[in-house]
Design a protein around this motif. Sequence first.
Motif, short mmCIF file in Angstrom:
data_model
loop_
_atom_site.label_atom_id
_atom_site.label_comp_id
_atom_site.label_asym_id
_atom_site.label_seq_id
_atom_site.Cartn_x
_atom_site.Cartn_y
_atom_site.Cartn_z
N ILE A 71 17.19 -37.11 -102.26
CA ILE A 71 17.50 -36.38 -101.03
C ILE A 71 16.65 -35.13 -100.92
CG2 ILE A 71 19.30 -35.12 -99.79
CD1 ILE A 71 21.35 -37.02 -100.98
N LEU A 72 16.59 -34.35 -102.00
CA LEU A 72 15.82 -33.12 -101.96
C LEU A 72 14.34 -33.40 -101.74
CD1 LEU A 72 15.76 -30.05 -102.18
CD2 LEU A 72 15.34 -30.32 -104.63
N PHE A 73 13.79 -34.42 -102.41
CA PHE A 73 12.39 -34.76 -102.19
C PHE A 73 12.13 -34.99 -100.70
CE2 PHE A 73 11.61 -35.27 -106.68
CZ PHE A 73 10.22 -35.18 -106.80
N ASN A 224 24.39 -29.75 -92.60
CA ASN A 224 24.21 -31.05 -93.26
C ASN A 224 23.59 -32.09 -92.33
OD1 ASN A 224 26.46 -31.26 -91.59
ND2 ASN A 224 27.51 -32.73 -92.92
N SER A 225 22.53 -31.70 -91.65
CA SER A 225 21.91 -32.64 -90.73
C SER A 225 20.43 -32.33 -90.53
CB SER A 225 22.61 -32.60 -89.37
OG SER A 225 22.39 -31.34 -88.74
N PHE A 308 25.17 -30.04 -100.06
CA PHE A 308 24.20 -29.36 -99.21
C PHE A 308 24.64 -27.91 -99.11
CE2 PHE A 308 24.52 -33.81 -98.00
CZ PHE A 308 23.21 -34.22 -98.20
N THR A 309 23.94 -27.05 -99.83
CA THR A 309 24.49 -25.73 -100.12
C THR A 309 23.59 -24.58 -99.68
OG1 THR A 309 25.52 -26.74 -102.06
CG2 THR A 309 25.54 -24.34 -101.94
N GLU A 310 22.38 -24.50 -100.21
CA GLU A 310 21.49 -23.36 -99.96
C GLU A 310 20.59 -23.59 -98.76
OE1 GLU A 310 21.31 -20.44 -100.37
OE2 GLU A 310 22.22 -20.04 -102.29
N THR A 311 20.30 -22.54 -98.02
CA THR A 311 19.50 -22.65 -96.80
C THR A 311 18.13 -21.99 -96.91
OG1 THR A 311 20.53 -20.66 -95.87
CG2 THR A 311 21.57 -22.77 -95.37
N PRO A 315 13.30 -22.70 -92.56
CA PRO A 315 12.77 -21.43 -92.05
C PRO A 315 13.73 -20.69 -91.14
CG PRO A 315 11.68 -23.30 -90.99
CD PRO A 315 12.49 -23.85 -92.14
N LEU A 316 14.69 -21.41 -90.56
CA LEU A 316 15.69 -20.75 -89.72
C LEU A 316 16.95 -20.37 -90.50
CD1 LEU A 316 15.51 -22.80 -86.39
CD2 LEU A 316 14.07 -20.92 -87.21
N GLY A 317 17.02 -20.76 -91.77
CA GLY A 317 18.14 -20.36 -92.62
C GLY A 317 19.46 -20.99 -92.24
N MET A 318 19.44 -22.21 -91.71
CA MET A 318 20.68 -22.88 -91.30
C MET A 318 20.94 -24.14 -92.09
SD MET A 318 20.50 -22.56 -87.14
CE MET A 318 22.17 -23.18 -86.99
N LYS A 319 19.94 -24.94 -92.34
CA LYS A 319 20.10 -26.27 -92.94
C LYS A 319 19.95 -26.18 -94.46
CE LYS A 319 18.95 -28.63 -88.76
NZ LYS A 319 20.35 -29.06 -88.64
N ALA A 320 20.81 -26.93 -95.14
CA ALA A 320 20.94 -26.76 -96.58
C ALA A 320 20.25 -27.87 -97.36
CB ALA A 320 22.41 -26.69 -96.97
N SER A 321 19.64 -27.48 -98.44
CA SER A 321 19.08 -28.45 -99.39
C SER A 321 20.20 -28.96 -100.29
CB SER A 321 17.99 -27.79 -100.24
OG SER A 321 18.51 -26.67 -100.93
N TRP A 322 19.95 -30.14 -100.88
CA TRP A 322 20.96 -30.72 -101.77
C TRP A 322 20.75 -30.19 -103.19
CZ3 TRP A 322 21.91 -33.16 -106.23
CH2 TRP A 322 23.18 -33.73 -106.39
N GLU A 323 21.85 -29.84 -103.86
CA GLU A 323 21.74 -29.32 -105.21
C GLU A 323 23.04 -29.54 -105.98
OE1 GLU A 323 22.87 -24.64 -104.52
OE2 GLU A 323 20.79 -25.27 -104.25
#
Length: 683
Positions: A71-73, A224-225, A308-311, A315-323
């Motif tokens: 997912i992160l890749f 988460n989208s 899906f936690t950190e944003t 670049p807009l600081g809304m969508k989270a990467s998986w960790e």
Amino acid sequence: MKKIVCTMASLLILASCATKEEKNDDFDYTVESFADLEILRYKVPGFEELSLQQKELVYYLSEAAAYGRDILFDQNGKWNLAIRRTLEAIYQDYTGDRESTDFKNFEVYLKRVWFSNGIHHHYGCDKFVPEFSQEFFVNAVKSLDPQKLPLTEGATVDDLLNTLVPVIFDPTVMPKRVNQAAGEDLIATSACNYYDGVTQAEAEAFYNKMKDPKDETPISYGLNSRLVKRDGKIMEETYKVGGLYTQAIEKIVYWLQKAAGVAENEQQKQVIEKLIEYYQTGDLKTFDEYAILWVKDLDSRVDFVNGFTETYGDPLGMKASWESIVNFKNLEASERTHIISENAQWFEDHSPVDARFKKEEVKGVSAKVITAAMLAGDCYPSTPIGINLPNSNWIRHLHGSKSVTIENITEAYEKAAQGNGFNDEFVWSDKERELMNNYLLQADNLHTDLHECLGHGSGKLLPGVDPDALKAYSSTLEEARADLFALYYMADPKILELKLLPSPDAYKAAYYQYMMNGLMTQLTRIEPGKNIEESHMRNRQLIARWAYEHGKADKVIEFVKRDGKTYVVVNDYEKLRALLGQLLAEVQRIKSEGDYESGKNLVEEYGVIVDPELHKEILARYENLHIAPYKGFVNPVYTPVTDANGNITDIKISYNEGYAEQMLRYSKDYSPLPICTPFPVKK
């Protein structure tokens, strides 16, 4: 989750301050080095003492963690999975000259892609420059059995190459994973895969229409989208079972269900089951319910972050990467954080910020020292040393937060680094070195504790302020707020009263290190000619540069030359503390009021621009030390032991897996996603 990353300067100085007794350790922490990276191992002390049920829980949660890697890749770039799988096919099946310069450079490139979960630097966000030739790559791909390559339906090897070659080799194609340059369309100029076909203005307008300024418990919109435009219509592709990334999320859910079956108590079981429900529905209100349950689970020894936690990657600081991080409480070391959390209201009441921005009642602040058992997603291989959750302001205000310091990771950093000459090269005098020898280890751990436990949990937004009001500057300013809170209070007499530091001078070790790092030594992580874009680095320079500029009249901090080399000197630590308090008050005001223009001006003026001459000097001095500026980890391996009936009787842990060995095993065993973006096929 707000994260604190361990700065290279801090790690190197701490390592050089360790006693000989501390350094003697039969455990081999270092795995290998390449490019600007060093790969380490970390111990999981205390795992053998856990109960069988707790060991099973760690194992199941670790399996769930491993399945989020793909997912992160894909989030980091839409061609990353295809590139990784193509590179791995070459690495395993190439029959040409494996001793050639091209192949050796190719190996380094692949290892960097593994480390960064994609083709852009994990910290600087710039695309890697391959040091092997395009001709080598094309010939290597064509030499392989096509069945070994990640070809989507109907695509040929030429289609694969036509897509990947410019992405890998053309410096103008997807040059930055996250672009933070003011005045540009941050979505159009960022290679991250959170948006497709939309502009920054369209994305901001899309989410602004959703928000109700009267809603006092808003969801984390867009978390988460992926936001896409299809046939002229903008819509969200939600990460959930049956939605985007379903193949991986179904595996995560399977292992979470196993974990729920061995939960330590009913509260923890409810937490895991609510997370499963969130993954199944993609409903962000369910995510908030999960976060509240998670915050209240204080009795469990084993704990975890998964999702899906950190944003920072958006670049807009809304969508989270998986960790994910799987961990358990270090009972002895947690006494320090317990003292801090017990006094949270005192720290809030005595903060130098305006009373309008303080919490009248600090709720649910809990803190502990943990032992990491598994790192995954955006916490692997590079990982934070501290965590604070959740990110939602209203949940933090009404229900509290959890903060952790990951002490076995810090220990691994320290033990792996030997006396390397760093402090001899960059620290001004024996006076500062003595301070660091005596106090920096304790002071740095306390800084992490205060940053995570109280800094991120302090203050409040004024009614009606949009949590996303600071936009692209939000992450930098939030990290600055937490760092400033920690730095300001380290020098307070209350710290000595609580016996959190051993001497009135101990805080000076952390102050000096922070100013030196923010003004100079963190520049070792920046390429020549570049400015600062990563949020944590911007935060550190912002604080140090602001204090330097505003203390100039009194020479609170100085740059001093000796033998042609530049050093940082702190002349007045008490005045420096006062300056840090003033800046904390201003940053909290900006956050509480949602003052975008002031926040933008503060970051752009103090946190971004690099002095090219000083940068050149620092890089030259650092190069002579032959130290890798970035470090990351391989995970331990957990193996179930079963009886004749297949029942688990124990979980064994081992530490001997190599870096490439682990990465290839993860790609083989935990890679359920298809190529998420089909290759353009020539008709």
